[in-house]
Design a protein around this motif. Structure first.
Motif, mmCIF file in Angstrom:
data_model
loop_
_atom_site.group_PDB
_atom_site.id
_atom_site.type_symbol
_atom_site.label_atom_id
_atom_site.label_comp_id
_atom_site.label_asym_id
_atom_site.label_seq_id
_atom_site.Cartn_x
_atom_site.Cartn_y
_atom_site.Cartn_z
ATOM 1 N N THR A 178 -49.613 -108.576 -11.566
ATOM 2 C CA THR A 178 -50.481 -107.964 -10.564
ATOM 3 C C THR A 178 -49.619 -107.620 -9.356
ATOM 4 O OG1 THR A 178 -52.410 -109.219 -11.314
ATOM 5 C CG2 THR A 178 -52.496 -108.274 -9.099
ATOM 6 N N ILE A 179 -49.595 -106.331 -9.006
ATOM 7 C CA ILE A 179 -48.696 -105.886 -7.936
ATOM 8 C C ILE A 179 -49.462 -105.060 -6.904
ATOM 9 C CG2 ILE A 179 -46.652 -105.951 -9.396
ATOM 10 C CD1 ILE A 179 -48.007 -102.570 -8.527
ATOM 11 N N VAL A 180 -48.903 -105.018 -5.708
ATOM 12 C CA VAL A 180 -49.414 -104.185 -4.621
ATOM 13 C C VAL A 180 -48.221 -103.446 -4.022
ATOM 14 C CG1 VAL A 180 -50.550 -104.116 -2.380
ATOM 15 C CG2 VAL A 180 -51.310 -105.756 -4.106
ATOM 16 N N PHE A 181 -48.307 -102.138 -3.936
ATOM 17 C CA PHE A 181 -47.220 -101.367 -3.346
ATOM 18 C C PHE A 181 -47.241 -101.519 -1.830
ATOM 19 C CE2 PHE A 181 -48.040 -99.147 -7.373
ATOM 20 C CZ PHE A 181 -46.763 -99.182 -7.916
ATOM 21 N N PRO A 182 -46.093 -101.779 -1.212
ATOM 22 C CA PRO A 182 -46.053 -101.932 0.244
ATOM 23 C C PRO A 182 -46.250 -100.585 0.942
ATOM 24 C CG PRO A 182 -43.831 -101.918 -0.647
ATOM 25 C CD PRO A 182 -44.763 -101.897 -1.834
ATOM 26 N N ASP A 183 -46.547 -100.634 2.223
ATOM 27 C CA ASP A 183 -46.686 -99.404 2.993
ATOM 28 C C ASP A 183 -45.337 -98.701 3.136
ATOM 29 O OD1 ASP A 183 -49.385 -99.866 3.287
ATOM 30 O OD2 ASP A 183 -49.128 -100.954 5.183
ATOM 31 N N ALA A 184 -44.263 -99.489 3.155
ATOM 32 C CA ALA A 184 -42.910 -98.935 3.249
ATOM 33 C C ALA A 184 -41.920 -99.986 2.772
ATOM 34 C CB ALA A 184 -42.593 -98.518 4.693
ATOM 35 N N GLY A 185 -40.763 -99.516 2.321
ATOM 36 C CA GLY A 185 -39.707 -100.439 1.911
ATOM 37 C C GLY A 185 -40.022 -101.169 0.622
ATOM 38 N N GLN A 186 -39.477 -102.377 0.518
ATOM 39 C CA GLN A 186 -39.590 -103.165 -0.712
ATOM 40 C C GLN A 186 -40.532 -104.337 -0.527
ATOM 41 O OE1 GLN A 186 -35.979 -103.952 -3.123
ATOM 42 N NE2 GLN A 186 -36.509 -106.122 -2.967
ATOM 43 N N GLY A 187 -41.418 -104.516 -1.500
ATOM 44 C CA GLY A 187 -42.325 -105.644 -1.485
ATOM 45 C C GLY A 187 -41.713 -106.846 -2.183
#
Length: 315
Positions: free
Chosen positions: A261-270
């Motif tokens: 289960t993943i969520v993409f960050p608003d910017a950069g690397q999560g």
């Protein structure tokens, strides 16, 4: 040997080189249809037919030769020029030099003779076809091009070390343009080099959305015992999530599915998320359960047959 690796004979343009022979034991392996992939015992010999074709409008002088290769920075890397190594010393080409007219093609035979005292391990090389236009006089700048066929050859007893891998984690990120990416860390847990391919599927996203499949970036080769990031780029319109991400990762005949289960960050690397590889385990457990049920059913039918036969004897 097996069937032809491809069907076209002359490329639409340029100089083409293709593998004609696919061993019967590896006909279902996509790597063996493009590369010379094999496991040999010391003292063994293999032969493979290659076809060199001229799709240009002028004659070319062709030089065919093996050269060393290695796996560096998670990529199959051919050495510069005509560089020897252990595998090239075992490899010969039936026609090292030939002239090829426009539209013509010719078959050549590559032979690998593994000496009886060859050390165990996997070796890499490339069979090159280096082309020079016949019209060149040899003065000034020499215009040459080359195409090659990879060689992956392991040496040892039996069937050789098995190939396998695992997906350790997934890391979501966004590039400078805001495009979401997902990177899987893949570890080669087997004894053969891996050429990675596959896809990513996103499911159970916001409002029940699904997206994909998205192809994984090509060109990643992982040596035994090494790990490498395998990335896929998505569409800018993909929401941040959360998503259930499923990586389907392949190398040859081996395929593993891993989820997270993943969520993409608003910017950069999560943050990296540990991958769940239980999908393969579930399949194995299901197969074992079905097998156990079949065994019990056969045993019950045998017992009932024996009991019926004994009752008939008593009567």
């Amino acid at each position: 040997m097996g069937d032809d690796a491809q069907t076209e004979k002359v490329p639409e343009s340029g100089i083409g080189l293709r593998l004609l022979d696919v061993p019967a034991a590896t006909q279902k392996d996509p790597r063996a249809r493009s590369y010379i992939v094999d496991h040999l015992t010391p003292g063994a010999t293999i032969k493979r037919r290659l076809q060199i074709a001229n799709g240009t409008d002028e004659a070319h002088n062709i030089q065919l030769y093996p050269s060393a290769a290695s796996i560096e920075d998670n990529a199959f890397s051919a050495a510069a020029g005509n560089t020897p190594n252990v595998l090239t010393e075992w490899t010969s080409v039936s026609q090292p030099a030939l002239e090829l007219q426009p539209g013509a093609s010719v078959e050549v035979l590559v032979t690998v003779n593994v000496p009886a005292d060859a050390p165990e391990g996997e070796n890499y090389a490339v069979v090159w076809a280096e082309a020079h236009p016949s019209s060149q006089t040899g003065q000034g700048i020499v215009n040459a091009s080359r195409v090659g066929i990879r060689m992956y050859l392991s040496v040892g007893p039996g069937n050789g070390p098995p190939a396998d891998f695992s997906v350790n984690s997934m890391t979501p990120s966004r590039d400078l343009d805001g495009i979401p990416n997902l990177t899987a860390l893949v570890t080669n847990t087997g004894g053969r080099a891996l050429d990675i391919s596959g896809s990513l599927m996103l499911e159970k996203g916001p409002a029940g959305l699904s997206a994909g499949p998205f192809p994984l970036d090509k060109g990643v080769t992982i040596a035994p015992g090494e790990s490498a990031p395998v990335r896929t780029s998505l569409s800018l319109e993909i929401p941040s999530g959360p998503w259930q991400a499923t990586f389907t990762v392949k190398s040859g005949l081996i395929t593993h599915e891993s989820t997270a289960t993943i969520v993409f960050p608003d910017a950069g690397q999560g943050p990296a998320v540990k991958a769940d590889n239980s999908g393969d385990t579930v399949i194995l457990i299901a197969a074992f359960s079905i097998g156990a049920v079949l065994v019990l059913l056969i045993a019950f039918l045998w017992w009932r047959h024996r009991r019926k036969a004994r009752l008939m004897q008593l009567s």
